[in-house]
Design an enzyme around this catalytic site. Structure first.
Site, PDB file in Angstrom:
ATOM      1  N   CYS A 197       0.871  -1.098   0.169  1.00 45.02           N
ATOM      2  CA  CYS A 197       0.038   0.014  -0.070  1.00 45.02           C
ATOM      3  C   CYS A 197       0.790   1.426  -0.100  1.00 45.02           C
ATOM      4  CB  CYS A 197      -0.804  -0.023   1.334  1.00 45.02           C
ATOM      5  SG  CYS A 197      -1.929  -1.564   1.304  1.00 45.02           S
ATOM      6  N   HIS A 253      -3.671   6.828   1.615  1.00 44.85           N
ATOM      7  CA  HIS A 253      -4.103   5.538   0.693  1.00 44.85           C
ATOM      8  C   HIS A 253      -5.357   5.247   1.133  1.00 44.85           C
ATOM      9  CE1 HIS A 253      -4.265   1.339  -0.078  1.00 44.85           C
ATOM     10  NE2 HIS A 253      -4.128   0.887   1.139  1.00 44.85           N
ATOM     11  N   ASN A 260     -10.129  -0.607  -2.281  1.00 42.51           N
ATOM     12  CA  ASN A 260      -8.540  -0.346  -1.954  1.00 42.51           C
ATOM     13  C   ASN A 260      -7.790  -1.032  -3.059  1.00 42.51           C
ATOM     14  OD1 ASN A 260      -6.108  -0.741  -0.766  1.00 42.51           O
ATOM     15  ND2 ASN A 260      -6.402  -1.473   1.078  1.00 42.51           N
TER      16      ASN A 260
HETATM   17  O1  UT7 Z   1      -4.567  -1.578   2.843  1.00 39.81           O
HETATM   18  C1  UT7 Z   1      -4.017  -2.092   3.666  1.00 39.81           C
HETATM   19  C2  UT7 Z   1      -4.358  -2.182   5.020  1.00 39.81           C
HETATM   20  N1  UT7 Z   1      -5.831  -2.412   5.256  1.00 39.81           N
HETATM   21  C3  UT7 Z   1      -6.176  -2.045   6.204  1.00 39.81           C
HETATM   22  O2  UT7 Z   1      -6.174  -1.033   6.675  1.00 39.81           O
HETATM   23  C4  UT7 Z   1      -7.778  -2.615   6.629  1.00 39.81           C
HETATM   24  C5  UT7 Z   1      -7.743  -2.524   8.109  1.00 39.81           C
HETATM   25  N2  UT7 Z   1      -9.105  -3.294   8.666  1.00 39.81           N
HETATM   26  C6  UT7 Z   1     -10.349  -2.899   8.305  1.00 39.81           C
HETATM   27  O3  UT7 Z   1     -10.566  -2.083   7.533  1.00 39.81           O
HETATM   28  C7  UT7 Z   1     -11.333  -3.968   8.965  1.00 39.81           C
HETATM   29  O4  UT7 Z   1     -10.799  -4.912   9.884  1.00 39.81           O
HETATM   30  C8  UT7 Z   1     -12.254  -4.877   7.829  1.00 39.81           C
HETATM   31  C9  UT7 Z   1     -13.092  -3.845   7.174  1.00 39.81           C
HETATM   32  C10 UT7 Z   1     -11.190  -5.506   6.950  1.00 39.81           C
HETATM   33  C11 UT7 Z   1     -13.044  -5.738   8.571  1.00 39.81           C
HETATM   34  O5  UT7 Z   1     -13.822  -5.026   9.680  1.00 39.81           O
HETATM   35  P1  UT7 Z   1     -13.913  -5.876  11.124  1.00 39.81           P
HETATM   36  O6  UT7 Z   1     -14.892  -4.862  11.868  1.00 39.81           O
HETATM   37  O7  UT7 Z   1     -12.475  -5.782  11.773  1.00 39.81           O
HETATM   38  O8  UT7 Z   1     -14.732  -7.077  10.977  1.00 39.81           O
HETATM   39  P2  UT7 Z   1     -14.280  -8.468  11.414  1.00 39.81           P
HETATM   40  O9  UT7 Z   1     -13.273  -9.017  10.539  1.00 39.81           O
HETATM   41  O10 UT7 Z   1     -13.712  -8.522  12.994  1.00 39.81           O
HETATM   42  O11 UT7 Z   1     -15.413  -9.280  11.589  1.00 39.81           O
HETATM   43  C12 UT7 Z   1     -16.647  -9.135  12.186  1.00 39.81           C
HETATM   44  C13 UT7 Z   1     -17.831  -9.751  11.937  1.00 39.81           C
HETATM   45  C14 UT7 Z   1     -17.423 -11.283  12.005  1.00 39.81           C
HETATM   46  O12 UT7 Z   1     -18.562 -11.989  12.259  1.00 39.81           O
HETATM   47  P3  UT7 Z   1     -18.871 -12.509  13.781  1.00 39.81           P
HETATM   48  O13 UT7 Z   1     -17.773 -13.231  14.232  1.00 39.81           O
HETATM   49  O14 UT7 Z   1     -18.779 -11.048  14.850  1.00 39.81           O
HETATM   50  O15 UT7 Z   1     -20.161 -13.074  13.620  1.00 39.81           O
HETATM   51  C15 UT7 Z   1     -17.203 -11.668  10.791  1.00 39.81           C
HETATM   52  O16 UT7 Z   1     -17.490 -13.140  10.151  1.00 39.81           O
HETATM   53  O17 UT7 Z   1     -17.969  -9.670  10.521  1.00 39.81           O
HETATM   54  C16 UT7 Z   1     -18.187 -10.783   9.931  1.00 39.81           C
HETATM   55  N3  UT7 Z   1     -17.685 -10.473   8.480  1.00 39.81           N
HETATM   56  C17 UT7 Z   1     -18.382 -10.216   7.589  1.00 39.81           C
HETATM   57  N4  UT7 Z   1     -19.785 -10.039   7.230  1.00 39.81           N
HETATM   58  C18 UT7 Z   1     -20.325  -9.855   6.284  1.00 39.81           C
HETATM   59  C19 UT7 Z   1     -16.380 -10.448   8.153  1.00 39.81           C
HETATM   60  N5  UT7 Z   1     -16.480  -9.930   6.794  1.00 39.81           N
HETATM   61  C20 UT7 Z   1     -17.650  -9.963   6.183  1.00 39.81           C
HETATM   62  C21 UT7 Z   1     -18.257  -9.665   5.126  1.00 39.81           C
HETATM   63  N6  UT7 Z   1     -19.678  -9.642   4.947  1.00 39.81           N
HETATM   64  N7  UT7 Z   1     -17.571  -9.294   3.989  1.00 39.81           N
END
Ligand code: UT7
Length: 333
Positions: free
Chosen positions: A114, A260, A290
């Site tokens: 990135c 970014h 992204n």
């Molecule tokens: O460019 C490189 C740098 N990258 C970044 O800066 C990314 C930084 N991180 C993020 O932006 C966030 O962590 C994400 C957007 C990627 C994910 O969001 P989050 O709030 O951290 O979600 P999570 O992975 O902790 O998942 C929360 C919940 C889970 O369900 P339970 O266990 O709470 O029931 C996941 O299974 O959301 C669920 N989940 C989804 N649900 C629907 C994860 N992905 C999805 C999805 N659709 N696509």
């Protein structure tokens, strides 16, 4: 020593638009989840029959070269940033050299994910400053869509990435107070595996195994999302402040921050933490997702086209991502 200025900029995104609803037809996700957590509404996916990484890079480069008033024969160095290179090796820089019909100039590939565009800018800037080169082509290009895990295991990653390319041509400027004022690069390899594609790497005896390609396998990106998020919202303000302080400026002096595009929530957090007005931070993630190394030049091009990057403006580019790597550049346009 002469400063380097971005004499030309250009970008290219594939025609095919994939909305959140489109994704919800092929994987277990919803528009509501994606918009709420990331701000993304749609992204573009390449048509692999005609759009390779280096071809998208070339399309962006052609626009930057035209705007800079030069031609491919005059380019004296290529700097190519990508994490999704066409081949394992060689890098895509040489493919771009062939595609554009440049002379047999150097082609440097940058692997800073990135942060790749800002790292590349830093390299190009130094060559211009020392007077070694006068016309450097810098490209950030990515094809993510064919490398994602669309199963439940990878859905938090699959929804955020998109394809696209951006480019700039750097040339020396006579003006002492214009162009790239400074660049600032950082890394922390301790967290290399927190956001990575491990396979098929050269780190173990059995490079390839079909199990790698199954959901959750090392062939796909892994990301500890919350850990990455927490680091991003710390490192972005740090590295932006570093650039401002190095040039005796404060956040209030900034005309535009082009971060970014990792997550709209990260950009909003940084904007508030730095006390910047909403219109001082330029975001494109809603439309493109992204695009890693391409996200900053795409944002720069769109902001420029909208009249938000004007002669004399103070612009900050900043990035954080896999590595971890993070970086900033302060530019007087
Ligand atoms: O460019 C490189 C740098 N990258 C970044 O800066 C990314 C930084 N991180 C993020 O932006 C966030 O962590 C994400 C957007 C990627 C994910 O969001 P989050 O709030 O951290 O979600 P999570 O992975 O902790 O998942 C929360 C919940 C889970 O369900 P339970 O266990 O709470 O029931 C996941 O299974 O959301 C669920 N989940 C989804 N649900 C629907 C994860 N992905 C999805 C999805 N659709 N696509």
């Amino acid at each position: 020593m002469k400063n380097a200025r971005l004499a030309g900029i250009g970008y290219y995104v594939p025609e095919k638009v994939v909305t959140n609803d489109d994704l919800s037809k092929i994987m277990n996700t919803t528009d509501e989840w994606i918009v709420e957590r990331t701000g993304i509404k749609e992204r573009h996916y390449a048509d692999m029959d005609k759009e390779k990484n280096y071809i998208m890079g070339a399309k962006a480069a052609e626009k930057a070269i035209e705007m800079a008033g030069t031609n491919a024969q005059e380019i004296d160095l290529i700097v190519y940033a990508t994490l999704s290179a066409d081949y394992v090796f060689p890098g895509s820089g040489v493919l771009l050299q062939k595609e554009l019909g440049c002379k047999n100039i150097g082609a440097i590939d940058v692997r800073a994910q990135c942060s790749g565009f800002v790292y590349g800018l830093s390299i190009a800037e130094q060559y211009i400053k020392t007077g070694k080169y006068k016309n450097i082509l810098l490209v950030g290009s990515e094809i993510h869509s064919i490398g994602l895990d669309y199963s439940d295991h990878g859905r938090h990653i699959a929804v955020i990435f998109g394809d696209g390319a951006g480019a700039a041509v750097l040339q020396p400027t006579e003006a002492k107070d214009k162009g790239v004022l400074s660049t600032h690069l950082h890394s922390e390899g301790e967290h290399a595996e927190r956001l990575a594609v491990l396979d098929p790497g050269f780190y173990k005896k059995d490079r390839f195994d079909i199990e790698m390609t199954k959901p959750g396998g090392g062939f796909y990106p892994v990301m500890d999302g919350q850990f990455v998020f927490k680091n991003a919202v710390t490192r972005f303000p740090e590295v932006i402040m570093e650039a401002l302080q190095a040039n005796d400026y404060t956040p209030q002096d900034l005309d535009l921050l082009i971060p970014h595009q990792a997550n709209l929530r990260i950009s909003q957090f940084v904007q508030k933490k730095m006390g910047l007005a909403e219109d001082k931070v330029y975001n494109t993630i809603m439309k493109y997702g992204n695009t890693t190394a391409a996200s900053i030049p795409i944002g720069l091009c769109e902001a420029h086209a909208e009249g938000k990057v004007r002669e004399g403006d103070l612009i900050c580019l900043a990035a954080f991502g896999s590595g971890f790597t993070w970086a900033s550049a302060l530019i007087r346009w």
